[in-house]
Design an enzyme around this catalytic site. Structure first.
Site, PDB file in Angstrom:
ATOM      1  N   ASN A 193       5.530  20.164 -10.971  1.00  0.00           N
ATOM      2  CA  ASN A 193       6.687  20.886 -10.435  1.00  0.00           C
ATOM      3  C   ASN A 193       6.516  22.385 -10.598  1.00  0.00           C
ATOM      4  OD1 ASN A 193       7.993  18.519  -9.752  1.00  0.00           O
ATOM      5  ND2 ASN A 193       9.375  18.528 -11.513  1.00  0.00           N
ATOM      6  N   ARG A 566       5.372  21.480   3.727  1.00  0.00           N
ATOM      7  CA  ARG A 566       4.620  22.205   2.705  1.00  0.00           C
ATOM      8  C   ARG A 566       3.704  21.299   1.881  1.00  0.00           C
ATOM      9  NH1 ARG A 566       8.557  25.512  -0.032  1.00  0.00           N
ATOM     10  NH2 ARG A 566       8.106  27.069   1.553  1.00  0.00           N
ATOM     11  N   HIS A 596      13.099  18.019  10.022  1.00  0.00           N
ATOM     12  CA  HIS A 596      13.246  17.357   8.729  1.00  0.00           C
ATOM     13  C   HIS A 596      14.081  16.084   8.816  1.00  0.00           C
ATOM     14  CE1 HIS A 596      14.612  17.156   4.373  1.00  0.00           C
ATOM     15  NE2 HIS A 596      13.312  17.274   4.247  1.00  0.00           N
ATOM     16  N   TYR A 629      11.048   6.851  -4.736  1.00  0.00           N
ATOM     17  CA  TYR A 629      12.166   7.718  -4.390  1.00  0.00           C
ATOM     18  C   TYR A 629      13.402   6.872  -4.098  1.00  0.00           C
ATOM     19  CZ  TYR A 629       9.172  11.851  -3.643  1.00  0.00           C
ATOM     20  OH  TYR A 629       8.313  12.903  -3.802  1.00  0.00           O
ATOM     21  N   ARG A 725      20.446  16.588  -8.118  1.00  0.00           N
ATOM     22  CA  ARG A 725      19.232  16.373  -8.917  1.00  0.00           C
ATOM     23  C   ARG A 725      18.626  17.692  -9.373  1.00  0.00           C
ATOM     24  NH1 ARG A 725      13.978  16.363  -7.057  1.00  0.00           N
ATOM     25  NH2 ARG A 725      14.652  15.952  -4.929  1.00  0.00           N
TER      26      ARG A 725
END
Length: 852
Positions: A193, A566, A596, A629, A725
């Protein structure tokens, strides 16, 4: 409404401070307390009124199912996620996705739900990282309206809030109740991250500062203050991560039989085996690069691991610098026991003897004399560089977006340096040399204990050691698709004609729902056309294979491919070209916008005419991430939804600027305004005595216009639940501004990724799901879509889900009004709070057991 926030109230410690005291407080905040967990002893005594934290704190950690990129079930709770009797028909058939979660969560029961119970909180230095806190009084009698300005200092800083999110990831690793390899895995996630954050957000901010175009953040911080805050918090967090790995995780791995060894700690026999390995496997691929008048300083690629070597020529007694790149094509940890044999290292752990792993850079460093024969090795140090890898394409000037993107990806490799990680024992002389040659400042140097780059712990997590990991969970077929768990797929088109199907991944299988939907469409001779958006997917994606098969079978197939996703740009370009070669009509999105939204449309010829079948979701069409996910999806052949999705596809592939939608909210045209309109509608409902409440579940919330609308709704008395989140710029619990807003964050085994928007709407709830977070990029620079859930039971399931996650019964982090996050794993009576992801797994498994 609560009492106004007086400018001389203890809740506003800045109000009575002198200018010098205010600056002192501000500097203290920016020096490391930014969105962290400051103690009163860290704060200037003469400028802050100390106040004892009255809310309960807990030292207990969450259980093993609680925190990855999940949820523990309450023993008293039983039931099913989507209970359904397959024999039922008519109105009873609408029970497919009924809300089966404990209804007590949805009640406004202060004792059971702990709704807005945090009346006592730490007011010390709230908004502490801001140069200008809320200082103006907020009168409860003041007339509210869009023309009345809200107080300054009401937004948390975006970048520093992200670092607070990554700190929560680190706290997951620190949780002793999690399985050992999962804790190591969270350390790897923390590092991964942070790498992306530095490559994109921090790098972009530095680039704007250098170009003179950086503007103050909405939080009120100047660009340089944000950069300073990033450096301070990152240095503190990475040091904490490194020390925790050395003191806690590494010894625990040792006890479990996974031994991490430095070269000096090895037995002579182990060193001999590794020397053979070096000569055969490493020596041929290593390329030492000297630095002297005839050899310029080599290019250091981003995120590569390198060894800085200082060697002396004994004949001339001159010192030289050289760099050796650690090959990233080989495993980071070398297992001693399996050298020269085909065996699984996990077997040695399970047999009780244990397995020894040595970092590859240690093996190379121990054999530098073989790379520089005749030279005396004086020093060797590990370092790692991070570069700016944000991609920018001037789309308006690009005749061919694909070609422009390929060129930009080449330029990415040569971005400026933004961070230098070095081993803690590096000498000052070598560090100064690196700083000079890499054109970076000492402020961007991070001294860390070895091993650097703890993403390498992913390799250990991959070991087949089930007793050190989460218990295995197998997703089940969604109840709306099949009455029984079977190896024979159901007729998905028949199921969709009968009823809408709400999917909740990874509890519901992606393979037997979305993947099966597209594969069936590709093979069905009655299907005429397939239209699909693709933002991210795997290189071996069955989705892509199905689209290719459909095109080769003569169907009309359109793929809206986002090649600007990305860090997936290379992969997307590769399989986009593969789709084109197969005859798929590939559209590379719209100029200036990223595609998206998550949409799939199948057009099928049936006896009564053409029928359109749709899937709209919150997550990518990526089979691998669908197992990790948490996402939602809707399978439907509803005419309104099908018409809306058809119009949206036409807008993305052609020209349809005046397209209107019935059951979709679409960005960038109508999504923000549509949400704000519904927020304002809740205010009117509340003022007229009707049911009013807002519940939102997103990954991030930053957009100032939406936040201000939520603030005004809170001022009007509307209760607001937010489950986020990651980034959160909202300040909850501020008297006179946001005391009706409650913010929670859940991290767990699965990455909470779904987006849900719930509006009580005077007793006729509206529930929307889709791809959009509440960020500028989602609302202004992306094509996003939310769909209105029409089925009453499905809407109730989602409504209850968000309320539960925001409740005091679920293990989570809560955002306090002083800007810090507090983890809660027990209630005030010491009872363990519910791990919500584990609860959903238990309910999904119970559905399978209950099928007959």
């Amino acid at each position: 409404m609560s009492d106004s926030l007086s400018p001389i109230s203890p809740a506003n410690p800045y109000a009575s401070a002198t200018p010098d005291e205010f600056i002192k407080v501000k500097k203290s905040a920016l020096a490391g307390l930014v969105l962290g967990s400051p103690t009163l002893s860290d704060l200037p005594v003469d400028s802050v009124k100390t106040q004892e934290e009255s809310e309960e704190t807990t030292s207990a950690k969450p259980n093993a199912q609680e925190a990855k990129p999940t949820v523990e079930s309450d023993e008293s709770e039983t039931g099913q996620n989507f209970p359904q009797n397959p024999e039922e028909s008519g109105s009873e058939n609408k029970k497919k996705n009924v809300d089966c979660l404990d209804s007590s969560y949805a009640e406004d029961d202060d004792e059971n739900d702990l709704d807005y119970e945090e009346t006592e909180d730490d007011d010390t230095l709230f908004f502490e990282e801001l140069p200008t806190p809320i200082s103006e009084p907020l009168s409860g009698e003041a007339e509210l309206g869009l023309d009345k300005p809200l107080p300054s200092g009401r937004f948390a800083d975006r970048e520093l809030s992200w670092l607070a999110f990554n700190e929560r990831v680190l706290e997951q690793a620190e949780d002793p109740s999690l399985p050992l390899l999962e804790r190591a895995w969270f350390l790897a996630i923390f590092s991964s991250n942070l790498d992306e954050f530095m490559m994109v957000r921090a790098a972009g901010l530095k680039r704007r500062i250098a170009a003179g175009i950086a503007k103050p953040a909405a939080s009120g911080l100047s660009p340089q203050q944000v950069v300073d805050g990033i450096r301070t918090r990152t240095r503190k967090l990475t040091r904490r991560q490194g020390e925790f790995f050395q003191k806690e995780i590494k010894p625990a791995l040792e006890d479990a039989g996974v031994r991490l060894r430095n070269w000096e700690e090895l037995e002579d026999s182990e060193r001999e085996r590794l020397t053979v390995y070096f000569r055969k496997q490493l020596f041929p691929v290593l390329t030492p690069l000297a630095v002297d008048p005839s050899h310029p300083f080599p290019y250091i690629s981003g995120l590569s691991l390198n060894i800085a070597v200082v060697a002396r020529n004994p004949l001339t007694e001159k010192n030289y610098f050289a760099r050796v790149k650690v090959p990233d094509s080989l495993p980071r940890f070398v297992n001693v026991e399996t050298l020269g044999i085909e065996a699984d290292p996990a077997r040695f752990v399970e047999d009780g003897g244990g397995a020894t792993f040595v970092p590859i850079e240690q093996i190379i460093s121990a054999h530098l004399h073989l790379l520089f024969p005749g030279m005396q090795i004086l020093e060797s140090h590990i370092f790692r560089l991070t570069r700016n890898e944000d991609v920018e394409v001037e789309e308006d000037d690009a005749e061919n977006l694909l070609t422009a993107m390929e060129a930009e990806l080449l330029r990415r490799k040569f971005g400026p340096a933004v961070r230098l990680e070095v081993a803690a024992d590096i000498s000052g002389e070598v560090l100064d040399f690196l700083v000079s040659k890499l054109e970076i400042t000492h402020a961007d140097v991070y001294r860390l204990p070895e091993p650097l780059d703890l993403t390498c712990l992913n390799q250990l997590h991959d070991l087949d050691l089930p007793h050190l990991k989460y218990p295995n969970y197998v997703p089940v077929t969604a109840y709306g698709l099949s009455a029984v768990e079977s190896s024979t797929p159901a007729d998905i088109f028949a199921s969709m004609r009968d009823h809408d199907i709400l999917l909740h991944h990874p509890y519901d299988s992606f393979a037997t729902s979305v993947q099966h939907f597209i594969a069936t469409a590709a093979k069905d001779p009655q299907v005429q056309a397939i239209k699909q958006t693709l933002y991210r997917t795997s290189s071996d994606s069955p989705i892509v294979s199905s689209l290719i098969a459909a095109a080769q079978a003569g169907k009309q197939v359109v793929a809206i491919v986002e090649i600007k996703a990305r860090f997936d740009e290379d992969a997307n370009i590769s399989w986009a070209r593969k789709l084109e070669r197969a005859g798929v009509h590939v559209v590379y999105g719209m100029i200036g916008l990223k595609t998206h939204c998550k949409l799939s449309l199948v057009v099928r010829q049936e006896p009564e005419g053409l029928r359109r079948y749709c899937h709209i979701g919150t997550g990518n069409y990526h089979p691998k991430t669908a197992r990790g996910y948490e996402d939602l999806g809707l399978l439907t052949c509803n005419t309104q939804v099908a018409q809306d999705i058809t119009r949206l596809f036409n807008q993305m592939s052609g020209y349809a600027p005046l397209a209107t939608f019935q059951r979709l909210l679409v960005a960038p045209r109508s999504l923000r305004s549509g949400l704000i309109e519904r927020i304002n509608r809740e205010v009117l409902h509340h003022e007229n005595g009707r049911s009013a409440r807002i519940s939102i579940k997103v990954n991030s919330i930053v957009d100032e216009k939406v936040i201000d609308a939520l603030y005004r709704a809170s001022q009007a008395g509307v209760k607001i639940d937010i489950v986020v989140r990651g980034i959160c710029a909202i300040r909850p619990g501020v008297p006179g501004l946001s005391e009706n807003i409650r913010v929670r964050s859940i991290l767990g085994r699965y990455l909470e990724h779904s987006r849900v928007y719930v509006f009580e709407n005077g007793g006729e709830p509206e529930v929307w799901i889709g791809s959009a977070d509440l960020m500028h990029r989602n609302l202004d620079r992306r094509i996003e879509a939310l769909v209105l859930i029409d089925d009453v039971d499905q809407a109730q399931y989602l409504r209850s889900m968000v309320r539960q996650q925001a409740s005091g019964k679920v293990s989570s982090w809560r955002l306090r009004k002083n800007g810090t996050w507090q983890r809660r794993v027990e209630n005030k009576r010491g009872k363990r709070l519910i791990d919500f992801q584990a609860k959903l797994m238990d309910e999904a498994s119970a559905r399978v057991c209950g099928r007959s």
